[in-house]
Design a protein around this motif. Sequence first.
Motif, PDB file in Angstrom:
ATOM      1  N   TYR A 106       0.885  -1.423  -0.033  1.00  0.00           N
ATOM      2  CA  TYR A 106       0.030   0.134  -0.064  1.00  0.00           C
ATOM      3  C   TYR A 106       1.103   1.206   0.339  1.00  0.00           C
ATOM      4  O   TYR A 106       1.974   1.017   0.962  1.00  0.00           O
ATOM      5  N   ASN A 107       0.570   2.369  -1.412  1.00  0.00           N
ATOM      6  CA  ASN A 107       1.492   3.157  -1.311  1.00  0.00           C
ATOM      7  C   ASN A 107       3.005   2.981  -1.683  1.00  0.00           C
ATOM      8  O   ASN A 107       4.016   3.766  -1.334  1.00  0.00           O
ATOM      9  N   ILE A 108       2.903   2.083  -2.046  1.00  0.00           N
ATOM     10  CA  ILE A 108       4.588   1.317  -2.562  1.00  0.00           C
ATOM     11  C   ILE A 108       4.526   1.753  -4.488  1.00  0.00           C
ATOM     12  O   ILE A 108       3.473   0.390  -4.537  1.00  0.00           O
ATOM     13  N   SER A 109       4.781   1.423  -5.276  1.00  0.00           N
ATOM     14  CA  SER A 109       4.736   1.318  -6.668  1.00  0.00           C
ATOM     15  C   SER A 109       4.862  -0.717  -6.719  1.00  0.00           C
ATOM     16  O   SER A 109       6.056  -0.937  -6.220  1.00  0.00           O
ATOM     17  N   ALA A 110       4.424  -0.454  -7.520  1.00  0.00           N
ATOM     18  CA  ALA A 110       4.829  -1.832  -8.694  1.00  0.00           C
ATOM     19  C   ALA A 110       6.611  -2.318  -8.606  1.00  0.00           C
ATOM     20  O   ALA A 110       6.692  -2.893  -8.827  1.00  0.00           O
ATOM     21  N   GLU A 111       6.199  -0.084  -9.278  1.00  0.00           N
ATOM     22  CA  GLU A 111       8.005  -0.813 -10.060  1.00  0.00           C
ATOM     23  C   GLU A 111       9.391  -1.022  -8.983  1.00  0.00           C
ATOM     24  O   GLU A 111      10.305  -1.702  -9.069  1.00  0.00           O
ATOM     25  N   GLU A 115      11.620  -3.922  -8.135  1.00  0.00           N
ATOM     26  CA  GLU A 115      13.429  -3.810  -8.404  1.00  0.00           C
ATOM     27  C   GLU A 115      13.643  -4.480  -7.645  1.00  0.00           C
ATOM     28  O   GLU A 115      15.032  -5.054  -8.052  1.00  0.00           O
ATOM     29  N   GLN A 116      13.148  -4.189  -6.134  1.00  0.00           N
ATOM     30  CA  GLN A 116      14.040  -5.087  -5.564  1.00  0.00           C
ATOM     31  C   GLN A 116      14.384  -6.597  -5.649  1.00  0.00           C
ATOM     32  O   GLN A 116      14.762  -7.452  -5.592  1.00  0.00           O
ATOM     33  N   TRP A 117      12.525  -7.422  -6.363  1.00  0.00           N
ATOM     34  CA  TRP A 117      12.493  -8.157  -6.118  1.00  0.00           C
ATOM     35  C   TRP A 117      14.390  -8.671  -7.261  1.00  0.00           C
ATOM     36  O   TRP A 117      14.590  -9.631  -7.177  1.00  0.00           O
ATOM     37  N   GLN A 118      14.063  -8.128  -8.677  1.00  0.00           N
ATOM     38  CA  GLN A 118      15.111  -8.528  -9.709  1.00  0.00           C
ATOM     39  C   GLN A 118      16.192  -8.219  -9.076  1.00  0.00           C
ATOM     40  O   GLN A 118      17.358  -8.954  -9.916  1.00  0.00           O
ATOM     41  N   HIS A 134      -0.230  -8.829 -11.273  1.00  0.00           N
ATOM     42  CA  HIS A 134      -0.411  -7.473 -10.673  1.00  0.00           C
ATOM     43  C   HIS A 134      -1.625  -7.117 -10.961  1.00  0.00           C
ATOM     44  O   HIS A 134      -1.873  -6.865 -11.911  1.00  0.00           O
ATOM     45  N   TYR A 135      -2.009  -6.777 -10.073  1.00  0.00           N
ATOM     46  CA  TYR A 135      -3.459  -6.763  -9.617  1.00  0.00           C
ATOM     47  C   TYR A 135      -3.085  -5.222  -9.337  1.00  0.00           C
ATOM     48  O   TYR A 135      -2.144  -5.458  -7.886  1.00  0.00           O
ATOM     49  N   ALA A 136      -4.375  -4.683  -8.609  1.00  0.00           N
ATOM     50  CA  ALA A 136      -4.579  -3.497  -8.632  1.00  0.00           C
ATOM     51  C   ALA A 136      -5.267  -3.479  -7.648  1.00  0.00           C
ATOM     52  O   ALA A 136      -6.965  -3.517  -8.260  1.00  0.00           O
ATOM     53  N   GLY A 137      -5.620  -2.106  -6.731  1.00  0.00           N
ATOM     54  CA  GLY A 137      -7.294  -1.514  -6.250  1.00  0.00           C
ATOM     55  C   GLY A 137      -8.066  -2.886  -5.715  1.00  0.00           C
ATOM     56  O   GLY A 137      -7.913  -3.608  -5.192  1.00  0.00           O
ATOM     57  N   LYS A 138      -8.765  -2.804  -6.237  1.00  0.00           N
ATOM     58  CA  LYS A 138     -10.166  -4.290  -5.587  1.00  0.00           C
ATOM     59  C   LYS A 138      -9.786  -5.306  -5.680  1.00  0.00           C
ATOM     60  O   LYS A 138      -9.945  -5.830  -5.328  1.00  0.00           O
ATOM     61  N   VAL A 139      -9.723  -5.747  -7.317  1.00  0.00           N
ATOM     62  CA  VAL A 139      -9.622  -7.165  -7.254  1.00  0.00           C
ATOM     63  C   VAL A 139      -7.339  -7.142  -6.684  1.00  0.00           C
ATOM     64  O   VAL A 139      -7.991  -8.254  -6.371  1.00  0.00           O
ATOM     65  N   ALA A 140      -7.141  -6.572  -6.359  1.00  0.00           N
ATOM     66  CA  ALA A 140      -5.999  -7.352  -5.559  1.00  0.00           C
ATOM     67  C   ALA A 140      -6.064  -7.265  -4.211  1.00  0.00           C
ATOM     68  O   ALA A 140      -6.139  -7.914  -3.401  1.00  0.00           O
ATOM     69  N   CYS A 141      -7.308  -5.971  -3.590  1.00  0.00           N
ATOM     70  CA  CYS A 141      -7.762  -6.842  -2.141  1.00  0.00           C
ATOM     71  C   CYS A 141      -9.005  -8.227  -2.302  1.00  0.00           C
ATOM     72  O   CYS A 141      -8.907  -8.754  -1.666  1.00  0.00           O
ATOM     73  N   SER A 142      -9.452  -8.056  -3.626  1.00  0.00           N
ATOM     74  CA  SER A 142     -10.210 -10.166  -3.338  1.00  0.00           C
ATOM     75  C   SER A 142      -9.131 -10.939  -4.148  1.00  0.00           C
ATOM     76  O   SER A 142      -9.005 -11.580  -3.246  1.00  0.00           O
ATOM     77  N   HIS A 143      -8.308 -10.422  -4.242  1.00  0.00           N
ATOM     78  CA  HIS A 143      -7.191 -11.862  -4.405  1.00  0.00           C
ATOM     79  C   HIS A 143      -6.538 -12.166  -3.296  1.00  0.00           C
ATOM     80  O   HIS A 143      -6.246 -13.923  -3.137  1.00  0.00           O
ATOM     81  N   LEU A 144      -6.145 -11.298  -1.748  1.00  0.00           N
ATOM     82  CA  LEU A 144      -5.973 -11.543  -0.596  1.00  0.00           C
ATOM     83  C   LEU A 144      -7.010 -11.713  -0.191  1.00  0.00           C
ATOM     84  O   LEU A 144      -6.538 -13.463   0.557  1.00  0.00           O
ATOM     85  N   LEU A 145      -7.769 -11.883   0.041  1.00  0.00           N
ATOM     86  CA  LEU A 145      -9.287 -12.699   0.414  1.00  0.00           C
ATOM     87  C   LEU A 145      -9.462 -13.890  -0.200  1.00  0.00           C
ATOM     88  O   LEU A 145      -9.233 -15.149   0.882  1.00  0.00           O
TER      89      LEU A 145
END
Length: 443
Positions: A106-111, A115-118, A134-145
Amino acid sequence: MYVYKCFLIVSKLSENRCMWFDTFMTFTENLVYTFARISVMITKHMASFHHFIVIGISYKKTDSYTRSQFQLSADAICDLYQKAALFGNAGLLVLSTCNRTELYAYNISAEWLLEQWQHIVQNNVTVLNENIYHYAGKVACSHLLRVASGLDSQILGDREIVDQVKQALSLSKSFNATNVFMERLVNIALQCSKRVKNETQLSDGTTSVAYAIVKYLKNNAPNNATKLLLLGFGSFGKSIAKNILTYMPHLDLSICNRTLDKVEDFSQYNSITPIPWEQRYQSVNDADIVIGAIGGGYQLNTDNIKTCKQRLFLDASIPSIIDKGLNKLVGQYVVDVDIISNILTESLQTRVTAVPKAITIVEATIQAFERWLLEYEQMKCIRTFKKYVLSISSKNAVGSYLFKSQIDSNINQIASKLALKIKNAPAYKGCHLLHAINEVIIF
């Protein structure tokens, strides 16, 4: 009308009209600003969701060998949390299991995450980029659930993921790498998981990976096998040991772990043989069946393994600890976690029928989280408004109790109008907000 009335009171009671006009303008500007912020939030309908993302890889696109290349070690995860904590109002949750490696933020960019993972995987950047999602927003929240509820597990309804999510959140909090949004979402995901377990049949039956190993052994273990060696005794290894003792008590079970104390404690109440880590190769060569359940990137050296007897290796570790090259040696057979998981397909029919109801629970939970998030953002606006109102309605600011009494009355009227505006908002019927507004703004 209320703001105009407030202005008339200020003007009549003030000897210094200019000073009170400035005070009134400050009050009016902040009132309008508060209304504007709430209106924007309702119109955009939960814009805060867009700050939440997840990137990851899972069993859906990669085999166990590929996943093992991108699993993050304990040290790498701690390093990520330390860096994320420097962002301030940000949140990070790292979930690294045998089926997936995912970074929720949250409040951290995917980029930045990529970069850290790479940087960690280095030579495997191309493969990572080809398989990452890569998911964002409501889709990302739903994925975690869905993940926490077992809907996205390789073995449908698997319950082991719940403890892994809890441990990930606990570690994130220990580094101050979480925030209100992240903690609330993870806790709601855990509550959702509990509802799915209690209200559906998604997790019914014995279909864990630990039980899958037992089922595989019953059908495929060498006929003359009597000695079984378990490498690793974390929570997963302990689950395997319990299943072996319950369903295959005829086997002579030995457990080898890098920390022997836990194994010795377990041996006091169970018929097993603790093996020091230094004796692992001697024990492997003596065993008929070897099960690997160790994390951290450790791998057995095939040069130290003798091929004088037939031996079955079950590798349930991510990264793999048993080289598949052993399959080329006479009498040595290696089975990885993907093959083990696939044998449970027949046992999952009951769980499959529970999927629609489980999805309904997930969707309802997301809607509840949306309502909470809207309330949370609105209350932040109202608290800001209250701060300004308190500053101009204090005795020192107004010069008399009479003025304070009259402006307090008008502020209460303004608060009522604010509550009415929220109640009639098109996005939500916010009746449940009124009590909270009264507590925050009416004094």
